[in-house]
Motif scaffolding. Sequence first.
Motif, short mmCIF file in Angstrom:
data_model
loop_
_atom_site.label_atom_id
_atom_site.label_comp_id
_atom_site.label_asym_id
_atom_site.label_seq_id
_atom_site.Cartn_x
_atom_site.Cartn_y
_atom_site.Cartn_z
N ASP A 28 0.85 -1.19 0.00
CA ASP A 28 0.00 0.00 0.00
C ASP A 28 0.88 1.24 0.00
O ASP A 28 1.83 1.33 0.79
CB ASP A 28 -0.90 0.03 1.24
N PRO A 29 0.61 2.21 -0.86
CA PRO A 29 1.39 3.44 -0.84
C PRO A 29 1.28 4.12 0.52
O PRO A 29 0.21 4.11 1.15
CB PRO A 29 0.75 4.29 -1.93
N ASP A 30 2.36 4.68 0.99
CA ASP A 30 2.36 5.44 2.24
C ASP A 30 1.35 6.57 2.12
O ASP A 30 1.38 7.34 1.16
CB ASP A 30 3.77 6.01 2.48
N PRO A 31 0.41 6.69 3.08
CA PRO A 31 -0.62 7.74 2.99
C PRO A 31 -0.03 9.14 3.02
O PRO A 31 -0.74 10.11 2.68
CB PRO A 31 -1.51 7.47 4.21
N ALA A 96 0.96 14.66 -3.65
CA ALA A 96 0.97 13.20 -3.50
C ALA A 96 1.93 12.55 -4.50
O ALA A 96 2.14 13.06 -5.60
CB ALA A 96 -0.44 12.64 -3.70
N SER A 97 2.51 11.41 -4.10
CA SER A 97 3.31 10.62 -5.03
C SER A 97 2.39 10.01 -6.09
O SER A 97 1.16 9.94 -5.91
CB SER A 97 4.05 9.51 -4.30
N ARG A 100 0.47 6.97 -4.66
CA ARG A 100 -0.55 7.39 -3.71
C ARG A 100 -1.71 8.08 -4.44
O ARG A 100 -2.89 7.85 -4.11
CB ARG A 100 0.07 8.33 -2.69
N SER A 103 -3.85 5.45 -6.14
CA SER A 103 -4.58 4.65 -5.15
C SER A 103 -5.76 5.43 -4.57
O SER A 103 -6.87 4.91 -4.45
CB SER A 103 -3.62 4.22 -4.05
N GLU A 104 -5.52 6.70 -4.23
CA GLU A 104 -6.58 7.50 -3.62
C GLU A 104 -7.68 7.84 -4.63
O GLU A 104 -8.86 7.83 -4.29
CB GLU A 104 -5.98 8.77 -3.03
#
Length: 560
Positions: A28-31, A96-97, A100, A103-104
């Motif tokens: 999971d990408p770091d939030p 955001a990366s 991330r 994913s979001e």
Amino acid sequence: MPQTLKGAGVSPGAGYGPAKRLVREIPDPDPDAGHGGDPAAEAERAVGAMEETARDLTDRGEAAGGDAAEVLNAQALMARDPALADDVRKRVEEGASAARAVSEAMAVYRRMLAGAGDYLAARVADLDDVRDRIVARLMGAPVPGIPESDAPFVLVAEDLAPADTAALDPERVVAFVTREGGPTSHTAILARALGLPAVVACPGAETVAEETMVLVDGATGEVALDPDAAAVEAATAASAARAAAAARSTGPGRTADGHAVPLLANIGGPKDLPAALENGAEGVGLYRTEFLFLDRADAPGHDEQVAAYRAVLEAFPGGRVVVRTLDAGADKPLEFLPAGEPEPNPALGERGLRMMRRLPRTLDAQLSALAEAGRDTGAYLQVMAPMVTDVADAEWFAAAAAKTGIQHAGVMIEVPAAALRARHIADHVDFFSIGTNDLTQYTCAADRETAGLGRFQDPWQPAVLDLVAASAASAADAGRSCGVCGEAAADPLLACVLAGLGVTSLSMGAPALPLVRAALARAELAQCRAAAEAARAARSPEAARAAAAERLPGLAELGL
């Protein structure tokens, strides 16, 4: 005693081997993950990974062909969604990366699908697969897929994404079992297209440990864990007998006493013709034309459509080719078609003919291309509309077809209202084709992708058989033909019952044709009618199947 699990058998045959689990986990990408300070470059990296994923899905679909192409192209559209790309860019600009942001952004889409009614909620698994593939690329992690093994194995999973199923190699994967899915889910359809034994909607599949020896019976839905040698030998022998009988079956479809039941192929385009011809298809009973329209910003031009249709018609000189007009909407949105009002449940909304009545120019263009393609090919062209509900729909489509030069217009019976009033619809069209997948879904109010509703997704439901019988009788009274082009036709035992109900042709994925031909050849028409009557009198799908099997003793040697 060996433990036996029970699910829905969706593709006949037996597979035996050690269990290997499909692991879909990716980091999971770091939030709180951000980028290195260049939002334009990071956004480009994100969108590039989305496009790479879309291309990979499209390539997999083209390589697999048939139903896989349609399903994977729909997934590719998810990855290429312009609104999704815009959302990702916005999140990257906010810091955001790339991983991330993707994913979001896709989490938002996921919540929208999950709350949009059962039909679209069932596509969440497809969306999750797309998300995992994109994020894995961005994080340098392995793209989710089938486990590697030097020896054949049984694949066990919570569920299989369409891209996973399309990539299965029958030389390595001898069968698969999933906890989720349904008899007419994308996974089940693709398993049948591959000729791979499969059981879906199997409670307890999540408990099967790696390397457990597993025996899968794709006809009965039984999954035996650590079976004894006798059970393996019996299942393998039955599967071999089916394969041998299928290999020996040749010629046109007919019952043991000579009653003709033409066996046709379901195809998605010209690339599916070799398999159809190799398996002895007498024609095409369902030409899904969506493949030509998916994954593109503009509608295909007239000449492109004519070429695609003509290639199929020329492959069956003197044979029947039934073409379904564009079945857009629901889970098959098309970028170039103007969207209507937002729908809380697209499966019950504007799809198929309902959409074409709002966009008649699109339908007219397709019908005109079909009329031109049909000239001088020697094939018997029939064109049908999906999602017809009543006489007004049938009249409208028949008039539109006649205006463009189509001589034989028909309708699909997928909506219970159409089946119940088929006697009136028959006055306005030349033929019926029953789509048992949607007819079952709508009759039982059970989305076909929802595993927990598997017992309602079964075409052996007596209520569904009643509607098939009513449609076939109405067609016969009016002197019309009535085929079946849904997945029910690929079930050899049910194929005999359908013939007994008065269905005049059966269309299915090409690999299913030989075994259905072999089953019909072992039953007389009177037996098929008796089996149909007994199945309709039953109180459950299981009882209906058992009652039919009892009256078709000639199919016992096929293990059916």
